[in-house]
Design a protein around this motif. Structure first.
Motif, short mmCIF file in Angstrom:
data_model
loop_
_atom_site.label_atom_id
_atom_site.label_comp_id
_atom_site.label_asym_id
_atom_site.label_seq_id
_atom_site.Cartn_x
_atom_site.Cartn_y
_atom_site.Cartn_z
N GLU A 93 0.84 -1.21 0.00
CA GLU A 93 0.00 0.00 0.00
C GLU A 93 0.86 1.25 0.00
O GLU A 93 0.63 2.19 -0.75
CB GLU A 93 -0.92 0.00 1.22
N ALA A 94 1.92 1.22 0.84
CA ALA A 94 2.81 2.37 0.92
C ALA A 94 3.47 2.62 -0.43
O ALA A 94 3.56 3.77 -0.89
CB ALA A 94 3.89 2.13 1.98
N ALA A 95 3.87 1.55 -1.10
CA ALA A 95 4.52 1.68 -2.39
C ALA A 95 3.54 2.25 -3.42
O ALA A 95 3.92 3.10 -4.24
CB ALA A 95 5.06 0.33 -2.85
N THR A 96 2.27 1.81 -3.34
CA THR A 96 1.27 2.33 -4.28
C THR A 96 1.11 3.83 -4.08
O THR A 96 1.03 4.60 -5.04
CB THR A 96 -0.08 1.63 -4.03
N VAL A 97 1.06 4.26 -2.80
CA VAL A 97 0.94 5.68 -2.50
C VAL A 97 2.12 6.44 -3.10
O VAL A 97 1.99 7.53 -3.65
CB VAL A 97 0.87 5.90 -0.96
N ASP A 98 3.30 5.81 -3.06
CA ASP A 98 4.50 6.45 -3.62
C ASP A 98 4.51 6.42 -5.15
O ASP A 98 5.46 6.89 -5.77
CB ASP A 98 5.77 5.76 -3.11
N GLY A 99 3.49 5.77 -5.74
CA GLY A 99 3.37 5.77 -7.20
C GLY A 99 4.03 4.59 -7.89
O GLY A 99 4.33 4.66 -9.09
N ALA A 100 4.28 3.51 -7.17
CA ALA A 100 4.91 2.33 -7.79
C ALA A 100 3.90 1.59 -8.65
O ALA A 100 2.74 1.47 -8.27
CB ALA A 100 5.47 1.40 -6.73
N TRP A 142 4.20 -3.98 -11.43
CA TRP A 142 5.44 -4.72 -11.64
C TRP A 142 6.51 -4.28 -10.64
O TRP A 142 7.22 -5.10 -10.06
CB TRP A 142 5.93 -4.54 -13.08
N GLN A 143 6.62 -2.93 -10.44
CA GLN A 143 7.63 -2.42 -9.49
C GLN A 143 7.37 -2.94 -8.09
O GLN A 143 8.29 -3.30 -7.37
CB GLN A 143 7.61 -0.90 -9.48
N ARG A 144 6.08 -3.02 -7.70
CA ARG A 144 5.74 -3.54 -6.37
C ARG A 144 6.20 -4.99 -6.25
O ARG A 144 6.79 -5.40 -5.26
CB ARG A 144 4.22 -3.46 -6.12
N PHE A 145 5.93 -5.75 -7.33
CA PHE A 145 6.32 -7.16 -7.29
C PHE A 145 7.83 -7.30 -7.25
O PHE A 145 8.38 -8.03 -6.42
CB PHE A 145 5.76 -7.88 -8.53
N ARG A 146 8.50 -6.54 -8.14
CA ARG A 146 9.95 -6.71 -8.29
C ARG A 146 10.71 -6.23 -7.06
O ARG A 146 11.68 -6.85 -6.64
CB ARG A 146 10.39 -5.94 -9.55
#
Lengths: 325, 429
Positions: free
Chosen positions: A214-221, A224-228
């Protein structure tokens, strides 16, 4: 399951509070300890350690049937690499086990990870997980014979189906052609076992806190970036365990290859693996008086190799995990 | 009972249970040394699980004539039998009398001292020397078993398909290939055979090509070192198999043994090169199949001008050194050398008995037996080249398979066979 326990302890945050329990000043209750440890210890010694030790001992002697002859040192081992055609078959078997391992890592474990992720928050997850793991409840021998029938060039339904829809050029003698036999066996093996990495990965995925993503999504990831950069590093312990278990399993593969390629690993040795070679040396060398000596030597070589590589790989992978997390 | 006592009790009983499981059993139940009442009970081990009913019948006849003895027939899975027998003979509880593999397969047991020599047993000297060869020790030349059956190799054919296509039993090689061509045009597979299971491939080779390398004469020349497997005639004999490949099922290297049998029993193939041991299966699976047998005519260029029937001793019955009933066991195997037992083997087990003078009632079996009696030749690689590792049959099987796949030619197959066996085979100069 031992593996699953290892997985959860590795993935869970380490607690330090649990240690206090050991501080109570009580003497260890030996009878109790012995009572609990003895059965497993005796069974393990009797059925694992003792046969291993006797195989090692056997391999240093010359045998005449079941009668032990003279001590011959490393003679049985040198004969493994000097007797024709055993010397060719040995390297070929090592190579095929290697190909089997790489193929399984690429196909079975990648698919297992994909299924685990795909099923993560899906309705009917339980049902699908059960469906995917069903084949591994069946004996590899049964799976092998079943697929041999399906793939048979004379009576097999697969080629009949291909011909029925006009794909005659694809109706190949799957297990009769040295080019296709090993890949087909690897695929069938993956079909059977894909549920195993899937379950391990699913358990590991469940242990990753949702907040990270969730934090990564907020940062705009991106997905694929979240997975990687988040999921994959946190899956490292699970990937290590799956890799090492795949290695051990693949280098000990027997039933499936036996059923699909006979004990010779046919056609023309294209599916020959170490366990088949051992089986032939031990049980199918018709007039070989020294079958026990020679096959014990082969068993020792296999054990040392598999044990050694697993140990080294475990260590290397642990170090890598430490860097990743 | 306090907690501590009960824990001790559990620990002790666990240990006792384990010790009992590990210790060698002293009361060997089902073993050779039980005597029920005043009767001696003999245990016979075998790899023929499919023959249980027939053997019960055979041994009940023996029991009637030998009131003091009962015989228990105990078969094990064929593929695991060698291991089970090898360990069974080394400890208590093994058999009194055991069915033994022949030739090379027998040697490990003899070398380990598991078997009683049977030289001088009544009736044994009347056996064909070639039949006894399969039950002899390689190093000491003694006989360790009473051979029970001979297997012969020939071509089975479907009489109806032959008649429908106007084909008669081929007497020359060109008649054989002409018949195969005709069948192929009619959409029938001429020869059903496996290319997948390599143990059948040396059988295939000898069935068609034994005359091409010269049969028994070549066998003698190899034994004496005058010739070896790279001999031009032997290479040509491997080429015979290659020349027949077009008449085999499509993608033959993927065709399993059972597939080949089913092709033949379901009228999809006209001929089946195989052993006399297949007869029982064919008759059981396809009772309506009108079966015939013939021996392949000599291929062109053969040093022999007539058909040959390769054969070998299938196995024998021998006595466990550790048996407590040596006398009763000896009596039983002596009976196995008599006409009575031979006739029972022929009629109940549908096998060609090795006992001299026994004629099977089954006409096909009788035909195979008489063909073999007229033109015998040893199934060379099994009879003489299974006394070491790698065995001749394994090498030729792997070689022929790779030839059928186009990966090697007859010269390479022969060279590999020669290279493999020369590691342990030394000609008697």
């Amino acid at each position: 399951m031992v593996q699953a326990q290892g997985l959860t302890t590795a993935a869970a945050p380490r607690s330090t509070g649990g240690r206090g329990a050991g501080n109570r000043a009580t003497a260890p209750r030996w009878p109790l300890v012995v009572a609990f440890v003895a059965p497993a210890f005796l069974l393990y010694t009797g059925f694992i350690v003792y046969p291993l030790a006797s195989a090692l001992q056997y391999s240093f002697f010359e045998w005449r049937g079941t009668a032990r002859g003279a001590f011959t040192g490393f003679d049985n081992f040198t004969k493994l690499v000097t007797t024709y055609p055993l010397n060719h078959e040995l390297w070929r078997a090592f190579l095929h086990n290697g190909v089997f391992f790489i193929g399984t890592m690429l196909i079975q474990n990648t698919a297992g990870l994909a299924f685990a992720i795909w099923l993560q928050k899906r309705r009917g997850k339980r049902f699908l997980q059960t469906a995917f793991t069903m084949p591994y409840l069946v004996s590899p021998l049964v799976v092998g014979y079943l697929w041999s029938l399906i793939l048979s060039p004379t009576f097999g339904p697969l080629n009949a189906a291909l011909r029925a829809v006009g794909l005659d050029s694809l109706a190949l003698p799957w297990l009769g052609d040295p080019q296709t036999a090993l890949p087909v066996v690897i695929l069938v093996n993956a079909w059977q076992w894909v549920g195993f990495p899937m379950l391990l990965f699913a358990a590991a995925l469940a242990g990753i806190p949702e907040e990270y993503g969730e934090a990564a999504t907020v940062d705009g990831a991106s997905g694929w970036q979240r997975f990687r950069h988040i999921t994959l590093p946190l899956l490292a312990p699970a990937i290590s365990i799956v890799s090492v278990l795949t290695f051990i399993g693949n280098f000990n593969v027997f039933g499936l290859v036996f059923a699909m390629g006979t004990s010779e690993g046919g056609p023309a040795g294209s599916t020959d693996v170490l366990e088949l070679l051992f089986y032939r040396t031990a049980f199918e060398s018709h007039g070989d008086l020294n079958a026990i000596g020679r096959s014990s030597a082969l068993a020792v070589v296999m054990f040392v190799f598999i044990f050694g590589v697993s140990l080294a790989a475990n260590r290397a992978l642990r170090r890598r995990e430490a860097r990743l997390t | 009972m306090s907690v501590r006592t009960s824990v001790r009790l559990i620990a002790v009983s666990a240990l006792v249970a384990l010790a009992a499981a590990c210790a060698p059993s002293t009361n060997s139940e089902g073993g050779g040394d039980t005597a029920s009442g005043d009767k001696t009970k003999l245990t016979v081990w075998s790899w023929r699980t499919e023959d249980v009913a027939a053997y019960r019948k055979i041994f009940s006849i023996y029991e009637k004539d030998h009131p003091g003895t009962t015989v228990e027939f105990k078969p094990f899975k064929n593929t695991e039998y060698n291991t089970i027998l090898a360990t069974g003979l080394t400890e208590a509880g093994g058999p009194d009398v055991a069915q033994l593999r022949s030739y090379g397969g027998l040697q490990p047991l003899i070398e380990a001292g598991n078997l009683v020599p049977l030289d001088g047993t009544a009736g044994l000297s009347d056996f064909e020397p070639s039949a006894l060869e399969g039950a002899k020790g390689r190093t000491d030349g003694k006989v360790y078993g009473v051979p029970f059956a001979t297997q012969t190799l020939q071509v089975f054919y479907n009489k109806k398909i032959f008649a429908d296509n106007g084909i008669t039993v081929p007497m020359t090689w060109s008649q054989l290939t002409a018949a195969a061509d005709k069948l192929q045009e009619a959409g029938i597979t001429p020869f059903a055979t496996t290319g997948k299971e390599t143990w059948m491939l040396p059988i295939l080779h000898d069935t068609f090509a034994a005359p091409r390398y010269g049969g028994a004469d070549f066998a003698k020349a190899v034994q004496s070192g005058q010739k070896n497997f790279t001999d031009a005639d032997y290479v040509a004999s491997i080429d015979v198999v290659k020349s027949l490949e077009k008449y085999f099922p499509k993608d033959v290297a993927g065709v399993a043994y059972t597939d080949a049998q089913v092709l033949f029993t379901t009228d999809k193939a006209a001929m089946y090169p195989g052993g006399s041991f297949e007869l029982g299966f064919f008759q059981a699976q396809a009772p309506d199949l009108d079966l015939g047998v013939f021996s392949a005519p000599p291929p062109d260029g053969s040093p022999v001008d007539h058909a040959l029937v390769p054969g070998y001793t299938d196995g024998s019955y021998g006595i466990n050194t550790k048996s407590k009933h040596q006398k009763a066991a000896k009596e039983l195997v002596t009976w196995m050398a008599t006409q009575q037992f031979g006739q029972l083997v022929a009629d109940e087990l549908k096998q060609i008995s090795t006992v001299p003078g026994v004629a099977p009632k089954d006409p096909l079996l009788a035909e195979m037996a008489s063909n073999y009696a007229q033109n015998p030749t040893p199934y060379l690689l099994l009879v003489d080249f299974r006394y070491g590792d790698p065995s001749g049959t394994d090498l030729l099987g792997a070689g022929v398979q790779s030839m059928l796949l186009g990966k090697s030619d007859p010269q390479q197959v022969a060279a590999s066979l020669q290279k493999g066996v020369s590691q342990w085979f030394k000609p008697k100069a």
